[in-house]
Scaffold this motif. Structure first.
Motif, PDB file in Angstrom:
ATOM      1  N   GLN A 452       0.830  -1.199   0.000  1.00  0.00           N
ATOM      2  CA  GLN A 452       0.000   0.000   0.000  1.00  0.00           C
ATOM      3  C   GLN A 452       0.871   1.257   0.000  1.00  0.00           C
ATOM      4  N   ASP A 453       1.931   1.228   0.827  1.00  0.00           N
ATOM      5  CA  ASP A 453       2.869   2.363   0.840  1.00  0.00           C
ATOM      6  C   ASP A 453       3.569   2.498  -0.515  1.00  0.00           C
ATOM      7  N   ALA A 454       3.926   1.362  -1.115  1.00  0.00           N
ATOM      8  CA  ALA A 454       4.569   1.386  -2.431  1.00  0.00           C
ATOM      9  C   ALA A 454       3.637   1.992  -3.472  1.00  0.00           C
ATOM     10  N   LYS A 455       2.354   1.620  -3.369  1.00  0.00           N
ATOM     11  CA  LYS A 455       1.355   2.150  -4.302  1.00  0.00           C
ATOM     12  C   LYS A 455       1.223   3.661  -4.162  1.00  0.00           C
ATOM     13  N   GLU A 456       1.257   4.168  -2.915  1.00  0.00           N
ATOM     14  CA  GLU A 456       1.152   5.616  -2.686  1.00  0.00           C
ATOM     15  C   GLU A 456       2.347   6.352  -3.288  1.00  0.00           C
ATOM     16  N   PHE A 457       3.527   5.766  -3.147  1.00  0.00           N
ATOM     17  CA  PHE A 457       4.711   6.399  -3.744  1.00  0.00           C
ATOM     18  C   PHE A 457       4.654   6.346  -5.272  1.00  0.00           C
ATOM     19  N   PHE A 458       4.076   5.279  -5.810  1.00  0.00           N
ATOM     20  CA  PHE A 458       3.918   5.197  -7.265  1.00  0.00           C
ATOM     21  C   PHE A 458       3.041   6.346  -7.768  1.00  0.00           C
ATOM     22  N   HIS A 459       1.935   6.608  -7.067  1.00  0.00           N
ATOM     23  CA  HIS A 459       1.037   7.696  -7.476  1.00  0.00           C
ATOM     24  C   HIS A 459       1.695   9.062  -7.265  1.00  0.00           C
ATOM     25  N   GLU A 460       2.465   9.198  -6.181  1.00  0.00           N
ATOM     26  CA  GLU A 460       3.188  10.453  -5.948  1.00  0.00           C
ATOM     27  C   GLU A 460       4.202  10.694  -7.057  1.00  0.00           C
ATOM     28  N   MET A 461       4.879   9.626  -7.457  1.00  0.00           N
ATOM     29  CA  MET A 461       5.874   9.695  -8.525  1.00  0.00           C
ATOM     30  C   MET A 461       5.259  10.229  -9.817  1.00  0.00           C
ATOM     31  N   VAL A 462       4.146   9.632 -10.217  1.00  0.00           N
ATOM     32  CA  VAL A 462       3.478  10.058 -11.452  1.00  0.00           C
ATOM     33  C   VAL A 462       2.925  11.467 -11.302  1.00  0.00           C
ATOM     34  N   GLY A 463       2.372  11.773 -10.127  1.00  0.00           N
ATOM     35  CA  GLY A 463       1.799  13.093  -9.884  1.00  0.00           C
ATOM     36  C   GLY A 463       2.823  14.203  -9.954  1.00  0.00           C
ATOM     37  N   ARG A 464       4.077  13.883  -9.628  1.00  0.00           N
ATOM     38  CA  ARG A 464       5.151  14.887  -9.674  1.00  0.00           C
ATOM     39  C   ARG A 464       5.876  14.911 -11.016  1.00  0.00           C
ATOM     40  N   GLY A 465       5.334  14.195 -11.971  1.00  0.00           N
ATOM     41  CA  GLY A 465       5.895  14.246 -13.323  1.00  0.00           C
ATOM     42  C   GLY A 465       7.105  13.373 -13.544  1.00  0.00           C
ATOM     43  N   GLN A 466       7.388  12.459 -12.608  1.00  0.00           N
ATOM     44  CA  GLN A 466       8.501  11.525 -12.784  1.00  0.00           C
ATOM     45  C   GLN A 466       7.946  10.235 -13.383  1.00  0.00           C
ATOM     46  N   MET A 467       8.249  10.007 -14.643  1.00  0.00           N
ATOM     47  CA  MET A 467       7.644   8.881 -15.349  1.00  0.00           C
ATOM     48  C   MET A 467       8.316   7.563 -14.979  1.00  0.00           C
ATOM     49  N   PRO A 468       7.521   6.531 -14.699  1.00  0.00           N
ATOM     50  CA  PRO A 468       8.095   5.210 -14.411  1.00  0.00           C
ATOM     51  C   PRO A 468       8.893   4.699 -15.611  1.00  0.00           C
ATOM     52  N   ASN A 469       9.944   3.937 -15.322  1.00  0.00           N
ATOM     53  CA  ASN A 469      10.713   3.333 -16.413  1.00  0.00           C
ATOM     54  C   ASN A 469      10.486   1.817 -16.430  1.00  0.00           C
ATOM     55  N   LEU A 470      11.236   1.116 -17.251  1.00  0.00           N
ATOM     56  CA  LEU A 470      11.053  -0.337 -17.384  1.00  0.00           C
ATOM     57  C   LEU A 470      11.307  -1.059 -16.067  1.00  0.00           C
ATOM     58  N   VAL A 471      12.288  -0.566 -15.295  1.00  0.00           N
ATOM     59  CA  VAL A 471      12.592  -1.193 -14.003  1.00  0.00           C
ATOM     60  C   VAL A 471      11.405  -1.053 -13.066  1.00  0.00           C
ATOM     61  N   THR A 472      10.795   0.131 -13.049  1.00  0.00           N
ATOM     62  CA  THR A 472       9.628   0.364 -12.191  1.00  0.00           C
ATOM     63  C   THR A 472       8.518  -0.624 -12.523  1.00  0.00           C
ATOM     64  N   TYR A 473       8.185  -0.733 -13.795  1.00  0.00           N
ATOM     65  CA  TYR A 473       7.094  -1.617 -14.206  1.00  0.00           C
ATOM     66  C   TYR A 473       7.427  -3.088 -13.945  1.00  0.00           C
ATOM     67  N   ARG A 474       8.697  -3.457 -14.107  1.00  0.00           N
ATOM     68  CA  ARG A 474       9.083  -4.838 -13.840  1.00  0.00           C
ATOM     69  C   ARG A 474       8.874  -5.184 -12.365  1.00  0.00           C
ATOM     70  N   ILE A 475       9.205  -4.236 -11.482  1.00  0.00           N
ATOM     71  CA  ILE A 475       9.003  -4.439 -10.040  1.00  0.00           C
ATOM     72  C   ILE A 475       7.517  -4.601  -9.730  1.00  0.00           C
ATOM     73  N   LEU A 476       6.697  -3.737 -10.342  1.00  0.00           N
ATOM     74  CA  LEU A 476       5.253  -3.809 -10.101  1.00  0.00           C
ATOM     75  C   LEU A 476       4.692  -5.156 -10.553  1.00  0.00           C
ATOM     76  N   LEU A 477       5.125  -5.599 -11.722  1.00  0.00           N
ATOM     77  CA  LEU A 477       4.637  -6.887 -12.244  1.00  0.00           C
ATOM     78  C   LEU A 477       5.117  -8.054 -11.384  1.00  0.00           C
ATOM     79  N   GLU A 478       6.379  -7.992 -10.958  1.00  0.00           N
ATOM     80  CA  GLU A 478       6.956  -9.067 -10.147  1.00  0.00           C
ATOM     81  C   GLU A 478       6.197  -9.233  -8.832  1.00  0.00           C
ATOM     82  N   TYR A 479       5.940  -8.113  -8.141  1.00  0.00           N
ATOM     83  CA  TYR A 479       5.289  -8.218  -6.836  1.00  0.00           C
ATOM     84  C   TYR A 479       3.779  -8.395  -6.947  1.00  0.00           C
ATOM     85  N   SER A 480       3.215  -8.024  -8.090  1.00  0.00           N
ATOM     86  CA  SER A 480       1.799  -8.337  -8.327  1.00  0.00           C
ATOM     87  C   SER A 480       1.614  -9.849  -8.387  1.00  0.00           C
ATOM     88  N   ALA A 481       2.556 -10.520  -9.071  1.00  0.00           N
ATOM     89  CA  ALA A 481       2.491 -11.982  -9.186  1.00  0.00           C
ATOM     90  C   ALA A 481       2.749 -12.652  -7.840  1.00  0.00           C
TER      91      ALA A 481
END
Length: 492
Positions: A452-481
């Protein structure tokens, strides 16, 4: 008796240049290119003189210091110029020294309001200085003021303008200045064309840059070391080392002798390609021709040797540098520190830093970051924090990378409290967290099961204009699984 100039079909040369500067430049190209007869007549009536090479620097960091010495030499070595043109060129090529931009602007304003007005040469010196300070937008603004005050530009001021437009990635405007140069009856010189070639290389338009060089030759201009060096540097930047070497050989066939900057550009590219044998062969070729390598040459090779763990050769090369009266600088030694840390030899890297300080070579933020990263990678956070505090004591301000290294280090040893404290301290220091910062936080929180804390930081990241990269998305997919949650929940 007057006559009316008849419209003429566009030549292939005009079509080629129109392609370079954009599809809507038909009028511009018509202004730029006069008939061949007009060009020849102008050449017959205008003298070529040596020009202000010192104004125009290649944007590559490895070129900035080396080229300035070459430019300075070349601008004073044109034996074909008569004494009058030489003295004019020398006076116009000089620049004034200012500590700050405000100081330069004050000097400009004083000259602008002088009665009688100063020579245009004074403004050339001022614009040259400001251009060297990399305040290219200011150069454009001051040039506009000069126009409004009625100062007539010359080939030097216009070439400085072209240089500034090129560095501001406004290539179309740069070619427009070339059109203005023709309209005012000025003859562009080799520096003008070299600057446009540099601009094309900056934009990655290497094909157009080579094409412009060919057209430059067709128009009667002879490429010099700067021309070839710019093209070679452009090829090396995109990793086309083999083409750069071919151009080096063509350069030699045209009796244009390469200098240390040209050789260093290719050696650096070979080192990045891990072609160390070829790099050493080129180094030997330089020495055979009496061309001494400089600090940049050695640093490129040391970096490659360090990456390969060839420490005996690094030591040999460092000794060779000192024997040649080339003292390793902060950049060179930071490369050594970084390579030692990556090899796990952090204690030796720290010894190098201590040696730097003893010899009066102040480590910079890159040096300290490399050392901190070495300690963090071995989970020695106490030592990493000591380095961090030393930075403050030495007046070296940590950057975003410094904080990212420590935050990542604390997450590795599961000290989430320390990591979060550093994140908040970073924000208090008015440093903007970047994609790496947020990705590190998200990864660390996910590993601790705090999705949940990770999710909040993800939204803060996007809200501040810092675009996720491939590493970010790989982490999200890995921990979703791993956590058996829907991937779409991250975006809700």
């Amino acid at each position: 008796m007057g006559f009316e100039r008849q419209p003429r079909p566009k030549s292939k040369l005009e079509w080629d240049w129109e392609t370079m500067i954009g599809p809507n430049s038909r009028v511009l190209c018509e202004k730029i290119f006069y008939s061949r007869a007009t060009m020849v007549a102008r050449r017959a009536t205008m003298a070529f003189s040596s020009v202000i090479y010192g104004t125009f620097m290649l944007s590559s960091p490895q070129f900035s210091s080396s080229l300035s010495h070459y430019y300075s030499f070349h601008s004073n070595s044109n034996s074909n110029s008569n004494s009058e043109s030489e003295s004019e060129s020398e006076s116009e090529s000089e620049s004034l020294h200012f500590e700050t931009l405000d100081e330069a602007l004050s000097s400009f304003n004083r000259r602008l309001n002088m009665h009688p007005p100063p020579s245009i040469v004074d403004f050339v010196k001022l614009l040259t200085s400001i251009s060297k300070m990399k305040h290219h937008s200011t150069v454009l603004s001051l040039s506009h003021q000069m126009d409004s005050f009625g100062f007539r530009p010359n080939v030097y001021t216009l070439t400085i303008l072209i240089n500034s437009f090129c560095h501001l990635h406004r290539l179309g405007s740069a070619f427009s200045v070339l059109a203005k140069m023709f309209k005012l009856g000025f003859q562009p010189n080799t520096v003008t064309f070299n600057t446009l070639i540099m601009g094309l290389c900056i934009e990655g338009k290497l094909g157009d840059a080579h094409h412009l060089c060919d057209k430059m030759i067709e128009e009667g201009f002879q490429p010099d070391t700067i021309t070839y060096g710019t093209l070679i540097n452009g090829l090396c930047k995109v990793g086309n080392t083999s083409a750069a070497i071919m151009l080096l050989r063509s350069m030699e066939q045209e009796n244009c002798q390469p200098n240390v900057v040209v050789y260093t550009s290719i050696i650096d590219s070979l080192c990045k390609d891990k072609q160390l044998n070829e790099a050493f062969n080129l180094l030997s070729e330089m020495l055979t021709k009496g061309i001494s390598p400089d600090i940049v040459t050695y640093t490129s090779i040391i970096h490659a040797l360090g990456d390969l763990g060839e420490w005996k050769k690094v030591t040999t090369l460092l000794k060779e540098m000192v024997n040649s009266n080339i003292m390793p600088n902060v950049v060179c030694l930071s490369v050594v520190v970084d390579a030692l840390c990556k090899e796990g030899m952090v204690a030796k890297a720290h010894d190098v830093v201590d040696m730097m300080i003893q010899r009066g070579v102040e480590p910079n933020v890159v040096t300290y970051n490399a050392l901190m990263d070495g300690y963090c990678s071995r989970s020695k956070m106490y030592d990493a924090v000591k380095v961090f505090r030393t930075m403050f004591q030495k007046g070296c301000v940590p950057d975003v990378i410094s904080y990212n290294i420590l935050i990542n280090g604390y997450f590795k040893i599961q000290r989430i409290d320390k990591a979060m404290h550093l994140f908040h301290e970073m924000c208090r220091q008015e440093l903007i967290p970047n994609t790496v910062t947020y990705t590190t936080l998200i990864h660390g929180l996910c590993r601790m099961g705090r999705l949940q804390d990770a999710k909040e930081f993800f939204h803060e990241m996007v809200g501040r204009g810092q675009m996720p990269n491939l590493v970010t998305y790989r982490i999200l997919l890995e921990y979703s699984a791993k956590m058996d949650i829907l991937q779409t929940q991250w975006f809700c």
